[in-house]
Each structure stands twice: as C-alpha cells, then as structure tokens.
Design an enzyme around this catalytic site. Structure first.
Site, PDB file in Angstrom:
ATOM      1  N   TYR A  26       1.211  -1.392   0.157  1.00 47.88           N
ATOM      2  CA  TYR A  26       0.070   0.643  -0.036  1.00 47.88           C
ATOM      3  C   TYR A  26       0.861   1.460  -0.262  1.00 47.88           C
ATOM      4  O   TYR A  26       0.029   2.350  -0.453  1.00 47.88           O
ATOM      5  CB  TYR A  26      -1.186   0.373   1.121  1.00 47.88           C
ATOM      6  CG  TYR A  26      -2.259   0.867   0.627  1.00 47.88           C
ATOM      7  CD1 TYR A  26      -2.689   0.384   0.048  1.00 47.88           C
ATOM      8  CD2 TYR A  26      -2.737   1.698   1.752  1.00 47.88           C
ATOM      9  CE1 TYR A  26      -4.002   0.867  -0.107  1.00 47.88           C
ATOM     10  CE2 TYR A  26      -4.100   2.779   1.510  1.00 47.88           C
ATOM     11  CZ  TYR A  26      -4.713   1.770   0.060  1.00 47.88           C
ATOM     12  OH  TYR A  26      -6.510   3.089   0.141  1.00 47.88           O
ATOM     13  N   LYS A  51      -3.671   8.140   2.841  1.00 48.75           N
ATOM     14  CA  LYS A  51      -5.231   7.803   3.103  1.00 48.75           C
ATOM     15  C   LYS A  51      -4.987   8.309   4.696  1.00 48.75           C
ATOM     16  O   LYS A  51      -5.913   8.472   5.548  1.00 48.75           O
ATOM     17  CB  LYS A  51      -5.449   6.383   3.579  1.00 48.75           C
ATOM     18  CG  LYS A  51      -5.188   5.801   1.907  1.00 48.75           C
ATOM     19  CD  LYS A  51      -7.306   6.779   1.673  1.00 48.75           C
ATOM     20  CE  LYS A  51      -7.729   5.795   0.291  1.00 48.75           C
ATOM     21  NZ  LYS A  51      -8.966   6.369  -0.522  1.00 48.75           N
TER      22      LYS A  51
END
Length: 274
Positions: free
Chosen positions: A155, A162
């Site tokens: 990620y 995020k």
C-alpha cells in the site's frame, strides 16, 4: 424513504463494481436524486450508462481533480442544472503504480506529491468549491482504508495519503460544523475494484482478510453502500469527523485468526486450504 427529496453528487464512479456505485445504488434506493462526474472520455463511456440506470442521464459532469478549472465549471453546471446539494461522495484516489511496489523508502517526490494531490487535496478543493451549494445539514463522505492506520503490504504511499485524508476529514468537520455540514469517512475492507487492481498480490490480501476477519468474509460494495447511505442520511445527523470501519471487523484483530486442529493451534489461513 430515508433520502427522499435529497440531492447528491457522486465523484469517482468507475464502473458497476466500484464502491462509489454501491453507495449511489443505496442512496437511490432510498429516494435520492443523483449527479455524477467522470474523469475523461474513456470513463465517461462507463459512467453515462450508470447515470441512466439511476435516472440521472442529464447530470453527468467532467471532473479531473488535477485541473482547478474543472472544479469551477462543475460548480457552475451543478448550480444551473441540479441546484443545491444535500450530500457529496468523494471516491478519488491515485498513486503511480511504481509507488505501490517495492519499499516505501524509495517513493519519489513526484509520486508522493501526486498521491497527496489526487487522493487528499481533491477532497479539500471539492468541498471548498461546492460549499455554497451545500444545504444546512448536508453531508460529505470520503473513502479510506486500514492502510491509513497500520502497515499494509504494497500500500506504501497510499497509506500515507489515506492517513492525511482521515486527518483532513477531522479538520474539515470542524470548519464546516458551524454551518451544520458533516464530514465523515468510511474505511472499507478490501474489495476487488478497478482501483485495487493496481495493488500487488491483491488476491492474496482478499483471501487473508476473508480468513481473518471476525465475520469470515470480505465486505461487499452493497454493505459499504448501506453504511455510507446511513452516514449521508439524517439518521447520522449527530455524526461528524468520524472514520467508520466497514470491513467485517478485520480492523479489530491484534493477531491472526487461529483455531485448534489436531490438538494444535493453527492459522485459519494457510496456503493449503486457501
């Protein structure tokens, strides 16, 4: 119906498998009237049939969040065609593919900036530009993921983006609270979408989550859509600045799921059974 008479903008629908589609469907089923955006002509060909499905063929607008002039044009067109808004769904995220592989340490400055601009600043810019169109009691919703809070393989820079997105939700919630506008995020579990296709070993991540989530399954776009509809509806009138997990409980886990087999404690997930 909970959303009867409500008007909302859905930003980021890619196809019928996207989370934003699940949210749009749940809101439409509860009576909402919807408008949509598309990134470019290729995406427009996918979004237009979705808009027609939901009775919104006339309310489809171009929005490339890297182009400031698109935000202004969007506001003008919405105001002229659609009127005031009761909710906005922000489902936009992007990082260069090379930044989702290898080590986070090797993230380039350009890739970092791109991820932050598209995935985070777009929420701020969208909210600021459309603020005068938002009715009192309106709701803004964005989409996050567990990688904002914890390390998730592959990620990388999106996890940092995020995290910034979730923090932005809290600051925007404070700024807009005085106008009666709520801002929240949903942190959905992994779902096979166009966006997730860029994450390495995603099939294994899906299997791992299914085996280790308390509900022993992966979440669906319908389940995320229903939770989103709640946050966008008057039912959640006292909720703002929150990150709501819709991941079949995976986020609560401190260890891998284990069970006794042949008198020994073993992982629920293993390559032989999955």
């Amino acid at each position: 119906m909970l959303m009867q008479g409500k008007k909302g903008l859905i930003v980021g629908v890619a196809n019928q498998k996207s989370i934003a589609y699940g949210i749009a469907k749940a809101c439409k089923e509860q009576g909402a009237e919807l408008a949509f955006t598309f990134l470019n002509e290729a995406i427009h060909k996918r979004v237009q049939p979705i808009a027609e499905e939901f009775g919104s063929a006339k309310y489809v607008y171009e929005l490339d969040v890297s182009q400031p002039e698109h935000f202004k044009k969007l506001k003008e067109d919405l105001e002229a065609d659609f009127g005031k808004l009761d909710f906005v769904v922000h489902s936009v995220a992007f990082a260069p593919k090379e930044a989702l592989d290898g080590e986070f340490l090797d993230t380039s400055k350009e890739a970092f900036g791109t991820a932050m601009e598209i995935s985070v600043y777009s929420l701020i810019e969208l909210t600021r530009e459309l603020k005068t169109l938002l009715n009192e009691g309106a709701s803004v919703l964005t989409l996050s993921y567990l990688g904002a809070q914890k390390y998730v393989t592959h990620y990388n820079v999106m996890g940092v983006a995020k995290a910034a997105l979730e923090s932005s939700v809290r600051y925007l919630a404070y700024d807009l609270g005085k106008d009666g506008i709520r801002v929240n995020a949903i942190s959905a579990g992994p779902i096979k979408t166009l966006a997730s296709s860029g994450i390495g070993d995603f099939r294994m991540i899906l299997k791992w989550n299914e085996a280790n989530a308390p509900l022993r399954k992966n979440v669906s776009i319908e389940e995320v859509g229903n939770s989103a509809m709640y946050l966008l509806s008057p039912l959640a009138s006292g909720v703002t600045g929150e990150v709501h997990y819709v991941d079949c409980g995976y986020n609560i886990m401190g260890t891998c799921a284990m069970e006794k087999r042949d008198g020994k404690l073993k992982l629920v997930y293993d390559e032989e059974t999955h």
